[in-house]
Design a protein around this motif. Structure first.
Motif, PDB file in Angstrom:
ATOM      1  N   GLU A  40      -0.516   7.079   1.075  1.00  0.00           N
ATOM      2  CA  GLU A  40      -1.871   7.643   0.985  1.00  0.00           C
ATOM      3  C   GLU A  40      -2.932   6.577   1.278  1.00  0.00           C
ATOM      4  OE1 GLU A  40      -4.792   9.814  -2.262  1.00  0.00           O
ATOM      5  OE2 GLU A  40      -2.641   9.731  -2.659  1.00  0.00           O
ATOM      6  N   GLU A  41      -2.749   5.384   0.725  1.00  0.00           N
ATOM      7  CA  GLU A  41      -3.703   4.300   0.979  1.00  0.00           C
ATOM      8  C   GLU A  41      -3.708   3.899   2.451  1.00  0.00           C
ATOM      9  OE1 GLU A  41      -3.674   1.951  -3.297  1.00  0.00           O
ATOM     10  OE2 GLU A  41      -2.012   1.635  -1.887  1.00  0.00           O
ATOM     11  N   THR A  42      -2.529   3.870   3.058  1.00  0.00           N
ATOM     12  CA  THR A  42      -2.434   3.545   4.476  1.00  0.00           C
ATOM     13  C   THR A  42      -3.134   4.607   5.314  1.00  0.00           C
ATOM     14  OG1 THR A  42      -0.332   2.425   4.087  1.00  0.00           O
ATOM     15  CG2 THR A  42      -0.829   3.042   6.358  1.00  0.00           C
ATOM     16  N   ALA A  62       0.840  -1.197   0.000  1.00  0.00           N
ATOM     17  CA  ALA A  62       0.000   0.000   0.000  1.00  0.00           C
ATOM     18  C   ALA A  62       0.874   1.245   0.000  1.00  0.00           C
ATOM     19  CB  ALA A  62      -0.904   0.004   1.223  1.00  0.00           C
ATOM     20  N   ASP A  68      -5.573   6.618   4.345  1.00  0.00           N
ATOM     21  CA  ASP A  68      -7.017   6.487   4.107  1.00  0.00           C
ATOM     22  C   ASP A  68      -7.614   5.347   4.933  1.00  0.00           C
ATOM     23  OD1 ASP A  68      -6.992   8.607   2.347  1.00  0.00           O
ATOM     24  OD2 ASP A  68      -7.023   7.346   0.538  1.00  0.00           O
TER      25      ASP A  68
END
Length: 80
Positions: free
Chosen positions: A54-56, A51, A58
């Motif tokens: 940013e994904e983490t 990930a 989110d």
């Protein structure tokens, strides 16, 4: 087949895990080998990608919204 009573007997333990002790209980085992885990995962799932930051972030926001902020009571002056 499990009954509701079977799950009710776990409630005190689940409450403990959900409470402030969860961070202590979630530590890796002393025998954990992160390098071996990484090698194994790369062998088993070679096309997987990690990930992004940013994904983490989110996912953390989503978790906080769904579960509530675990530090909210402490930061608001509460005692937990």
């Amino acid at each position: 087949m499990s009954s509701i009573h079977d799950f009710a007997t776990w409630e005190p333990l689940l409450r403990l895990v959900r409470d402030s002790h969860a961070e202590q209980l979630a530590a890796p085992a002393p025998s954990a080998d992160p390098a071996l885990l990484e090698r194994t995962l790369r062998e088993q799932i070679p096309d997987a990608i990690g990930a992004t930051e940013e994904e983490t972030a989110d996912a953390e926001i989503t978790r906080t919204v769904l579960e509530g902020d675990p530090d909210a009571d402490r930061t608001a002056g509460g005692t937990r």
